[in-house]
Write a protein that holds these residues in place. Structure first.
Motif, PDB file in Angstrom:
ATOM      1  N   ASN A  51      12.299  62.906  27.495  1.00  0.00           N
ATOM      2  CA  ASN A  51      12.289  63.606  26.206  1.00  0.00           C
ATOM      3  C   ASN A  51      12.800  62.714  25.081  1.00  0.00           C
ATOM      4  O   ASN A  51      12.331  62.794  23.945  1.00  0.00           O
ATOM      5  CB  ASN A  51      13.145  64.872  26.275  1.00  0.00           C
ATOM      6  N   LEU A  88      12.804  70.190  18.179  1.00  0.00           N
ATOM      7  CA  LEU A  88      12.256  71.318  18.919  1.00  0.00           C
ATOM      8  C   LEU A  88      11.860  70.914  20.341  1.00  0.00           C
ATOM      9  O   LEU A  88      11.725  71.760  21.219  1.00  0.00           O
ATOM     10  CB  LEU A  88      11.042  71.900  18.184  1.00  0.00           C
ATOM     11  N   VAL A  89      11.687  69.621  20.569  1.00  0.00           N
ATOM     12  CA  VAL A  89      11.432  69.111  21.924  1.00  0.00           C
ATOM     13  C   VAL A  89      12.580  69.524  22.843  1.00  0.00           C
ATOM     14  O   VAL A  89      12.370  70.094  23.919  1.00  0.00           O
ATOM     15  CB  VAL A  89      11.269  67.573  21.908  1.00  0.00           C
ATOM     16  N   LEU A 141       5.300  71.607  23.152  1.00  0.00           N
ATOM     17  CA  LEU A 141       6.521  72.392  23.318  1.00  0.00           C
ATOM     18  C   LEU A 141       6.381  73.404  24.450  1.00  0.00           C
ATOM     19  O   LEU A 141       7.325  73.616  25.220  1.00  0.00           O
ATOM     20  CB  LEU A 141       6.857  73.108  22.007  1.00  0.00           C
ATOM     21  N   SER A 142       5.199  74.004  24.577  1.00  0.00           N
ATOM     22  CA  SER A 142       4.959  74.951  25.674  1.00  0.00           C
ATOM     23  C   SER A 142       5.044  74.246  27.024  1.00  0.00           C
ATOM     24  O   SER A 142       5.615  74.781  27.983  1.00  0.00           O
ATOM     25  CB  SER A 142       3.577  75.605  25.512  1.00  0.00           C
ATOM     26  N   ALA A 159      12.900  73.452  23.174  1.00  0.00           N
ATOM     27  CA  ALA A 159      11.972  74.059  24.135  1.00  0.00           C
ATOM     28  C   ALA A 159      12.399  73.771  25.567  1.00  0.00           C
ATOM     29  O   ALA A 159      12.403  74.669  26.421  1.00  0.00           O
ATOM     30  CB  ALA A 159      10.554  73.527  23.898  1.00  0.00           C
ATOM     31  N   TYR A 192       1.091  70.172  18.582  1.00  0.00           N
ATOM     32  CA  TYR A 192       2.522  70.091  18.845  1.00  0.00           C
ATOM     33  C   TYR A 192       3.023  71.312  19.611  1.00  0.00           C
ATOM     34  O   TYR A 192       3.859  71.195  20.516  1.00  0.00           O
ATOM     35  CB  TYR A 192       3.273  69.952  17.521  1.00  0.00           C
ATOM     36  N   GLN A 196      12.328  69.331  13.025  1.00  0.00           N
ATOM     37  CA  GLN A 196      11.123  69.707  13.776  1.00  0.00           C
ATOM     38  C   GLN A 196      11.008  68.923  15.075  1.00  0.00           C
ATOM     39  O   GLN A 196      10.609  69.467  16.106  1.00  0.00           O
ATOM     40  CB  GLN A 196       9.882  69.486  12.909  1.00  0.00           C
TER      41      GLN A 196
END
Length: 468
Positions: free
Chosen positions: A31, A51-52, A114-115, A55, A110, A48
């Motif tokens: 990551n 957010l990695v 994240l999902s 999640a 993006y 932003q």
């Protein structure tokens, strides 16, 4: 004779499990390499890009919370389906998460990235819940601490080499004329998908001992009657948050002109030093907290081990000795911290947390190589924090120990939320000043160590480990 044959019978299962520890350490640290890549690819702000981590580590919290609720109303799921099936399920879920990187990269979305990270995090949550206690059951109870430390060392090995291999694949191997292509994330994560499925197949084929517990989980939230647990939940929150904050920003931080101005392809090697420091510290911690070794022999063994693991890291990273030699100073400080701590978990935790806070402050108020080395050196002092906080938090919980452990795992949420806070500060005040977030984290951990030292005394060093 039976004990010997029993230990031999556990060798193959244990080797299989250490491979799992290695892989989830490797993918977790990937990551830190993904963040600067996705930030540039999608033109993201620091907030932003964090957010990695939100999640990925948010999945730990959601997964642990769901597991806790199911356990409360229906009984422990892993105890019902068995540790082996729990690990198989975790591997399959993680492989699905890895595979989703293919459409995410192909269509450059993006949200899909994240999902994918969230689903991968759910798989790792299942692996954490099943693999950690299973390792402790593979052999004699008195050897559980040693086995967990060894498994965690492989987790640290994964976090150490991930920046090197992952950084090479993303920033160099799949780059065309300096431009990073979609294949940079497509191909590596397809390979990781295959590795997880292969591990699942091998685990399915291996005959593993079946351990079940006859105890029922305690209802209610009786564990929260213990103040050390309530304070420990916050300590885990801040520890994971602080460690992840630093690792997430190192590559971008070292790229700053006033720090080192390093390209990503070079700074990934220094990121490996940060995570490699945790590996050194964990080996030293396992020796330092061994009550059976005499003082002189223990000190010599720690020095030899520190040098040996440093040399291992030196051969892993793509840096010459002159570029890495400064790290030896921080290894020396780490050894000194262990000697002052005198194998007392609470005291050692406080010392390491205060040193870490001091190093981050040096990072904030200095420039150039000084700022770089002080932030990298913190990995050495992060090393024993998870295990010492965990041990002190569940000390004396008795029948509430399992419930307390699950609450501590939920506190990994710090790795999801605090990087967002630091990302917002980095956007407003710059990366360097955003490091005040981990300063506050380490100051709280120091307080927790002092509290436990005063209230619990010198708790016997029983390492409760497991990569996060």
């Amino acid at each position: 004779m039976s004990n010997t044959s029993e230990n031999k019978g556990y060798t193959i299962p244990f080797v299989s499990l250490t491979t799992l520890f290695f892989m989830w350490g490797f993918l977790t640290c990937m990551n830190d390499v993904l963040i600067p890549h996705l930030k540039e690819l999608f033109q993201l702000s620091y907030l932003q890009s964090m957010l990695v981590q939100f999640a990925f580590f948010g999945a730990y919290f959601i997964g642990s919370l769901l597991y806790f609720v199911i356990s409360y109303f229906k009984g422990d799921p892993i105890n019902k389906i068995g540790y082996k099936n729990g690990m198989l399920l975790g591997l399959i879920v993680a492989s699905v998460g890895c595979f989703l990187f293919f459409p995410a990269a192909r269509y450059s979305v993006y949200g899909l990235f994240l999902s994918a990270l969230f689903i991968m995090g759910l798989g790792f949550t299942l692996l954490q819940i099943a693999a950690n206690p299973y390792v402790s059951l593979l052999g004699k109870p008195e050897g559980a601490s040693s086995r967990l430390n060894l498994a965690q060392a492989f987790n640290s090995l994964g976090t150490t080499i991930a920046p090197i291999i992952g950084g090479y694949l993303i920033f160099e191997f799949f780059a065309v004329n300096g431009e990073i292509t979609a294949a940079a994330t497509e191909v590596p994560y397809i390979i990781f998908t295959g590795i997880f499925l292969l591990l699942a197949f091998l685990l399915w084929r291996i005959k593993l001992p079946d351990f079940r517990s006859e105890e029922s989980a305690e209802r209610g939230l009786g564990a929260l009657q213990f103040p050390q647990l309530k304070l420990g939940i916050l300590a885990i929150f801040f520890y994971v948050g602080g460690e992840v904050c630093i690792g997430s920003f190192i590559i971008n931080f070292l790229a700053l002109p006033e720090i080192m101005g390093l390209p990503e392809a070079v700074s990934k090697n220094y990121l490996a030093l940060y995570w490699g420091g945790a590996m050194i510290g964990r080996f030293l911690g396992s020796i330092s907290l061994n009550q059976e070794l005499p003082g002189g022999r223990k000190a010599l063994l720690m020095v030899v081990t520190a040098i040996a693991v440093f040399l291992l890291i030196f051969f892993i990273v793509d840096l010459n000795f002159a570029q890495i030699s400064t790290f030896l100073i921080f290894i020396g400080i780490n050894l000194l911290g262990f000697f002052i701590g005198k194998a007392a978990p609470a005291r050692t935790l406080s010392i390491f947390a205060l040193i870490s806070a001091g190093l981050v402050l040096f990072t904030i108020f200095s420039t150039g190589s000084t700022s770089m080395w002080t932030i990298l050196g913190i990995g050495l002092f992060n090393s024993i924090m998870w295990s010492n906080i965990f041990t002190l938090s569940i000390h004396g919980l008795g029948k509430y120990t399992s419930q307390g452990s699950s609450l501590l795992v939920m506190a990994i949420l710090g790795g999801a939320l605090l990087p967002l806070v630091q990302g917002a500060l980095a956007d407003s005040f710059g990366i360097q000043h955003s490091f005040f977030v981990p300063v506050l984290c380490y100051l709280y951990i120091a307080f927790f160590g002092f509290y436990c030292s005063a209230k619990l005394g010198n708790v016997k060093a029983e390492q409760v480990s497991g990569g996060h």
